[in-house]
Design a protein around this motif. Structure first.
Motif, PDB file in Angstrom:
ATOM      1  N   PHE A 202       6.932   7.800  -2.293  1.00  0.00           N
ATOM      2  CA  PHE A 202       5.634   8.130  -2.870  1.00  0.00           C
ATOM      3  C   PHE A 202       5.064   9.372  -2.188  1.00  0.00           C
ATOM      4  CE2 PHE A 202       6.389   3.604  -3.376  1.00  0.00           C
ATOM      5  CZ  PHE A 202       6.175   3.432  -4.739  1.00  0.00           C
ATOM      6  N   ALA A 203       3.942   9.855  -2.735  1.00  0.00           N
ATOM      7  CA  ALA A 203       3.370  11.107  -2.242  1.00  0.00           C
ATOM      8  C   ALA A 203       3.071  11.043  -0.747  1.00  0.00           C
ATOM      9  CB  ALA A 203       2.098  11.435  -3.030  1.00  0.00           C
ATOM     10  N   ALA A 204       2.544   9.907  -0.281  1.00  0.00           N
ATOM     11  CA  ALA A 204       2.216   9.782   1.141  1.00  0.00           C
ATOM     12  C   ALA A 204       3.467   9.897   2.010  1.00  0.00           C
ATOM     13  CB  ALA A 204       1.523   8.448   1.403  1.00  0.00           C
ATOM     14  N   ASP A 205       4.570   9.346   1.532  1.00  0.00           N
ATOM     15  CA  ASP A 205       5.827   9.427   2.276  1.00  0.00           C
ATOM     16  C   ASP A 205       6.326  10.861   2.346  1.00  0.00           C
ATOM     17  OD1 ASP A 205       5.940   6.504   2.309  1.00  0.00           O
ATOM     18  OD2 ASP A 205       6.492   6.690   0.196  1.00  0.00           O
ATOM     19  N   ARG A 206       6.255  11.559   1.229  1.00  0.00           N
ATOM     20  CA  ARG A 206       6.739  12.940   1.185  1.00  0.00           C
ATOM     21  C   ARG A 206       5.882  13.848   2.058  1.00  0.00           C
ATOM     22  NH1 ARG A 206       7.516  10.982  -4.123  1.00  0.00           N
ATOM     23  NH2 ARG A 206       5.555  11.824  -4.932  1.00  0.00           N
ATOM     24  N   ARG A 207       4.573  13.647   2.023  1.00  0.00           N
ATOM     25  CA  ARG A 207       3.686  14.493   2.846  1.00  0.00           C
ATOM     26  C   ARG A 207       3.992  14.316   4.331  1.00  0.00           C
ATOM     27  NH1 ARG A 207      -0.358  12.989  -1.007  1.00  0.00           N
ATOM     28  NH2 ARG A 207      -0.996  11.273   0.339  1.00  0.00           N
ATOM     29  N   LEU A 208       4.105  13.070   4.770  1.00  0.00           N
ATOM     30  CA  LEU A 208       4.322  12.852   6.193  1.00  0.00           C
ATOM     31  C   LEU A 208       5.739  13.268   6.605  1.00  0.00           C
ATOM     32  CD1 LEU A 208       2.659  11.916   8.592  1.00  0.00           C
ATOM     33  CD2 LEU A 208       3.668   9.654   8.350  1.00  0.00           C
ATOM     34  N   ALA A 209       6.697  13.116   5.708  1.00  0.00           N
ATOM     35  CA  ALA A 209       8.055  13.570   6.016  1.00  0.00           C
ATOM     36  C   ALA A 209       8.080  15.089   6.214  1.00  0.00           C
ATOM     37  CB  ALA A 209       9.016  13.161   4.906  1.00  0.00           C
ATOM     38  N   GLU A 210       7.294  15.812   5.454  1.00  0.00           N
ATOM     39  CA  GLU A 210       7.237  17.268   5.637  1.00  0.00           C
ATOM     40  C   GLU A 210       6.548  17.622   6.957  1.00  0.00           C
ATOM     41  OE1 GLU A 210       8.803  19.505   4.094  1.00  0.00           O
ATOM     42  OE2 GLU A 210       9.568  18.236   2.482  1.00  0.00           O
TER      43      GLU A 210
ATOM     44  N   ASP B 201       0.845  -1.184   0.000  1.00  0.00           N
ATOM     45  CA  ASP B 201       0.000   0.000   0.000  1.00  0.00           C
ATOM     46  C   ASP B 201       0.883   1.238   0.000  1.00  0.00           C
ATOM     47  OD1 ASP B 201      -1.872   1.947   0.298  1.00  0.00           O
ATOM     48  OD2 ASP B 201      -2.717   1.181   2.179  1.00  0.00           O
ATOM     49  N   VAL B 202       0.922   1.943  -1.117  1.00  0.00           N
ATOM     50  CA  VAL B 202       1.759   3.141  -1.212  1.00  0.00           C
ATOM     51  C   VAL B 202       1.006   4.392  -0.770  1.00  0.00           C
ATOM     52  CG1 VAL B 202       3.113   2.117  -3.053  1.00  0.00           C
ATOM     53  CG2 VAL B 202       1.159   3.584  -3.630  1.00  0.00           C
ATOM     54  N   THR B 203      -0.251   4.231  -0.326  1.00  0.00           N
ATOM     55  CA  THR B 203      -1.008   5.397   0.146  1.00  0.00           C
ATOM     56  C   THR B 203      -0.755   5.672   1.616  1.00  0.00           C
ATOM     57  OG1 THR B 203      -2.988   4.113   0.765  1.00  0.00           O
ATOM     58  CG2 THR B 203      -2.815   4.861  -1.530  1.00  0.00           C
ATOM     59  N   VAL B 204      -0.038   4.781   2.297  1.00  0.00           N
ATOM     60  CA  VAL B 204       0.332   4.971   3.696  1.00  0.00           C
ATOM     61  C   VAL B 204       1.846   5.086   3.772  1.00  0.00           C
ATOM     62  CG1 VAL B 204       0.246   4.016   6.029  1.00  0.00           C
ATOM     63  CG2 VAL B 204      -1.669   3.643   4.448  1.00  0.00           C
ATOM     64  N   ALA B 205       2.320   6.114   4.437  1.00  0.00           N
ATOM     65  CA  ALA B 205       3.761   6.364   4.506  1.00  0.00           C
ATOM     66  C   ALA B 205       4.474   5.247   5.257  1.00  0.00           C
ATOM     67  CB  ALA B 205       4.017   7.703   5.190  1.00  0.00           C
ATOM     68  N   SER B 206       5.722   5.005   4.863  1.00  0.00           N
ATOM     69  CA  SER B 206       6.560   4.051   5.587  1.00  0.00           C
ATOM     70  C   SER B 206       7.832   4.750   6.048  1.00  0.00           C
ATOM     71  CB  SER B 206       6.925   2.843   4.714  1.00  0.00           C
ATOM     72  OG  SER B 206       8.029   3.132   3.886  1.00  0.00           O
ATOM     73  N   ALA B 207       8.406   4.265   7.148  1.00  0.00           N
ATOM     74  CA  ALA B 207       9.625   4.874   7.689  1.00  0.00           C
ATOM     75  C   ALA B 207      10.768   4.787   6.686  1.00  0.00           C
ATOM     76  CB  ALA B 207      10.005   4.184   8.999  1.00  0.00           C
ATOM     77  N   ALA B 208      10.886   3.643   5.996  1.00  0.00           N
ATOM     78  CA  ALA B 208      11.987   3.470   5.043  1.00  0.00           C
ATOM     79  C   ALA B 208      11.913   4.494   3.924  1.00  0.00           C
ATOM     80  CB  ALA B 208      11.962   2.051   4.478  1.00  0.00           C
ATOM     81  N   ARG B 209      10.726   4.699   3.374  1.00  0.00           N
ATOM     82  CA  ARG B 209      10.607   5.633   2.251  1.00  0.00           C
ATOM     83  C   ARG B 209      10.663   7.082   2.720  1.00  0.00           C
ATOM     84  NH1 ARG B 209       6.526   1.862   1.192  1.00  0.00           N
ATOM     85  NH2 ARG B 209       4.888   3.421   1.522  1.00  0.00           N
ATOM     86  N   MET B 210      10.206   7.360   3.935  1.00  0.00           N
ATOM     87  CA  MET B 210      10.372   8.710   4.489  1.00  0.00           C
ATOM     88  C   MET B 210      11.853   9.021   4.678  1.00  0.00           C
ATOM     89  SD  MET B 210       7.259   8.754   7.271  1.00  0.00           S
ATOM     90  CE  MET B 210       7.684  10.366   7.978  1.00  0.00           C
ATOM     91  N   LEU B 211      12.608   8.042   5.168  1.00  0.00           N
ATOM     92  CA  LEU B 211      14.050   8.216   5.305  1.00  0.00           C
ATOM     93  C   LEU B 211      14.680   8.475   3.942  1.00  0.00           C
ATOM     94  CD1 LEU B 211      16.692   8.020   6.965  1.00  0.00           C
ATOM     95  CD2 LEU B 211      16.664   5.562   6.513  1.00  0.00           C
TER      96      LEU B 211
END
Length: 266
Positions: free
Chosen positions: A26-34, A6-16
């Protein structure tokens, strides 16, 4: 290899990955990282200090005669991974990455497409028997020789209910003397408000974060001899330069350490 997850929920690995400037997110990762950047303004400094510690730890292990690594960390990024650091010193080093997140497995497989003496496993890092059996049976690592157990950052993604000390001890029993354990772990000991904010943000991801105290981190090294200077913040672990004032503050959110299993190879 198709992406299954599921790429609509952010993951720690992709946020890193995003915070380090890579594009495998993915977009969800970038949004939550910001959101995380707003909640913890020095998070970028912290993740870069973490990568610096990893490089120094791998360099130390290779110098100590460890030429194979099992990486159970959060994930891989485009540059500066364990195999790149180790193989730049000793080209014959072997590295196995193990990830529970199927998307991280896909991304790591893509990154390793042209890398020799590397492999990626799709496995829960808590399942030491499965991972070590695969490393042995598939001849990914030589379990009769010292192994570097890289647990930088991933342990904080395991819940309070997980018995981390037992998990680490299972890996310790699987490796020979001369093997090393590398840990970095988020802590709220010195910046409880900022770490509470970090936990709150990460609760919106697939990877909630569980901070732990210095005493809890030290207990993870049971059966290992701590390498000086012991369990400290990353700014104190054998860096070649002094940290800036901002980096010194960021470093107080993490404990790092390296331990060596006594004895020699079987």
């Amino acid at each position: 290899m198709p992406i299954d997850g599921d790429v609509t929920v952010a993951s720690a690995a992709r946020m890193l990955d995003y915070l380090l400037g890579d594009a495998r997110n993915f977009a969800a990762d970038r949004r939550l990282a910001e959101v995380l950047r707003h909640a913890v303004p020095d998070i970028d400094l912290l993740v870069r200090l973490g990568r610096t510690f990893m490089r120094h730890a791998v360099t130390h292990l290779v110098g100590a005669g460890v030429h194979q690594f099992l990486d159970l960390s959060v994930g891989t990024t485009a540059i500066g991974n364990v195999h790149e650091v180790a193989q730049a010193i000793v080209p014959t080093c072997r590295v196995v990455y193990a990830h529970a997140d199927p998307i991280s497995v896909v991304h790591t497989s893509q990154l390793l497409a042209d890398a020799e003496r590397t492999a990626v496993l799709h496995a829960d890092p808590r399942d030491a028997r499965k991972i070590m059996t695969a490393c042995r049976d598939d001849k990914l690592l030589d379990i009769t020789a010292p192994i570097g157990l890289m647990m930088a950052s991933g342990l904080a993604l395991l819940p309070a209910s997980a018995n981390l000390a037992n998990m680490v001890s299972r890996y310790r029993r699987c490796v020979v003397g001369g093997s090393h354990l590398v840990i970095s772990h988020i802590t709220g000991d010195r910046r409880p408000v900022d770490v509470t904010n970090l936990v709150r943000v990460m609760n919106a991801s697939r990877d909630p974060v569980q901070p732990r105290t210095r005493d809890e981190v030290i207990r993870l090294f049971s059966g290992f001899e701590l390498v000086p200077p012991g369990v400290v913040d990353p700014g104190q672990w054998q860096l070649e330069r002094s940290l800036s004032a901002a980096e010194e503050v960021a470093a107080t959110m993490v404990y790092v350490g390296v331990g060596r299993k006594p004895g020699s190879r079987a």
